[in-house]
Write an enzyme that holds these catalytic residues in place. Structure first.
Site, PDB file in Angstrom:
ATOM      1  N   GLY A  52       0.825  -1.201   0.000  1.00  0.00           N
ATOM      2  CA  GLY A  52       0.000   0.000   0.000  1.00  0.00           C
ATOM      3  C   GLY A  52       0.858   1.248   0.000  1.00  0.00           C
ATOM      4  CD  GLN A  74       3.397   5.785   2.546  1.00  0.00           C
ATOM      5  OE1 GLN A  74       2.399   5.268   2.082  1.00  0.00           O
ATOM      6  NE2 GLN A  74       4.406   5.075   3.025  1.00  0.00           N
ATOM      7  CB  CYS A 130       5.311   1.997   7.114  1.00  0.00           C
ATOM      8  SG  CYS A 130       4.885   3.498   6.228  1.00  0.00           S
ATOM      9  CG  LEU A 131       6.452   0.751   1.011  1.00  0.00           C
ATOM     10  CD1 LEU A 131       5.830   1.088  -0.335  1.00  0.00           C
ATOM     11  CD2 LEU A 131       7.569  -0.273   0.844  1.00  0.00           C
ATOM     12  CG  HIS A 156      -0.477   1.479   7.521  1.00  0.00           C
ATOM     13  ND1 HIS A 156       0.493   0.971   8.358  1.00  0.00           N
ATOM     14  CD2 HIS A 156       0.190   2.225   6.604  1.00  0.00           C
ATOM     15  CE1 HIS A 156       1.690   1.400   7.972  1.00  0.00           C
ATOM     16  NE2 HIS A 156       1.530   2.170   6.903  1.00  0.00           N
ATOM     17  CD  GLU A 157      -1.180   2.576   2.892  1.00  0.00           C
ATOM     18  OE1 GLU A 157      -0.721   3.715   2.729  1.00  0.00           O
ATOM     19  OE2 GLU A 157      -0.442   1.582   3.078  1.00  0.00           O
ATOM     20  CG  HIS A 171       0.681   6.885   5.389  1.00  0.00           C
ATOM     21  ND1 HIS A 171       1.842   7.297   6.001  1.00  0.00           N
ATOM     22  CD2 HIS A 171       0.811   5.552   5.200  1.00  0.00           C
ATOM     23  CE1 HIS A 171       2.639   6.250   6.177  1.00  0.00           C
ATOM     24  NE2 HIS A 171       2.042   5.177   5.705  1.00  0.00           N
TER      25      HIS A 171
END
Ligand code: NI
Length: 168
Positions: free
Chosen positions: A46, A51, A91-92, A133-134, A137
């Site tokens: 995701g 991000q 997380c990226l 989670h997204e 962000h």
């Protein structure tokens, strides 16, 4: 298509609160394609626009093993949630850090697709966790915010040290 640069925690730009998408145009389509390529290339499951330093309420996601079920969520919002589940998240934007986070177990999501058509889905388990989670962000929140101060500090130091080494 182009790969985009993913911001790394504790970059302050990860704290931007994204604005609703109002124009469903070619720019949005190109951005979502670039974000998908960036997510697949990372690789990750995701990615939220914040991000990649774009303050718009746009998320791409693909939880399939074959990486052929791309979901694009525009202006996603959780309209119902129930239960509680604790799972290990990564997380990226927080490379090589994994930690348990508590989330709602089941959610109802309302969002728009890339053309602006509204839809709703019910999600549980990994999909529900990933959506929460997204959406975090998009509100300037990162999963490590849920951890203790001490853990947050440890993660911050570890990443800053690694970043310095990488550019040394
Ligand atoms: Ni993330």
């Amino acid at each position: 298509m182009a790969k985009l640069e993913i911001l790394t925690y504790p970059d302050k730009r990860l704290r931007q609160v994204a604005k609703p998408v109002t124009e469903f145009d070619d720019r949005l389509r190109t951005l979502s394609k670039d974000m998908a390529e960036t997510m697949y290339g990372a690789p990750g499951i995701g990615l939220a626009a914040v991000q990649v330093d774009v303050a718009q309420r746009l998320v791409v996601m693909d939880l399939s093993e074959e990486k052929n079920q791309l979901r694009v969520l525009v202006n996603p919002e959780i309209i119902k949630q129930e239960g509680c589940i604790s799972t290990q998240e990564g997380c990226l934007s927080v490379p090589e850090v994994y930690a348990d986070v508590e989330r709602a177990e089941k959610i109802t999501l309302r969002a728009q697709d890339i053309n602006g058509y509204p839809f709703e889905i019910e999600a549980d388990e990994l999909l529900a966790v990933c959506i929460q989670h997204e959406i975090d962000h998009l509100n300037g929140k990162v999963f490590v915010d849920y951890l203790s101060r001490i853990k947050q500090e440890r993660i911050r130091k570890k990443i800053l040290k690694e970043t310095r080494l990488a550019y040394a």
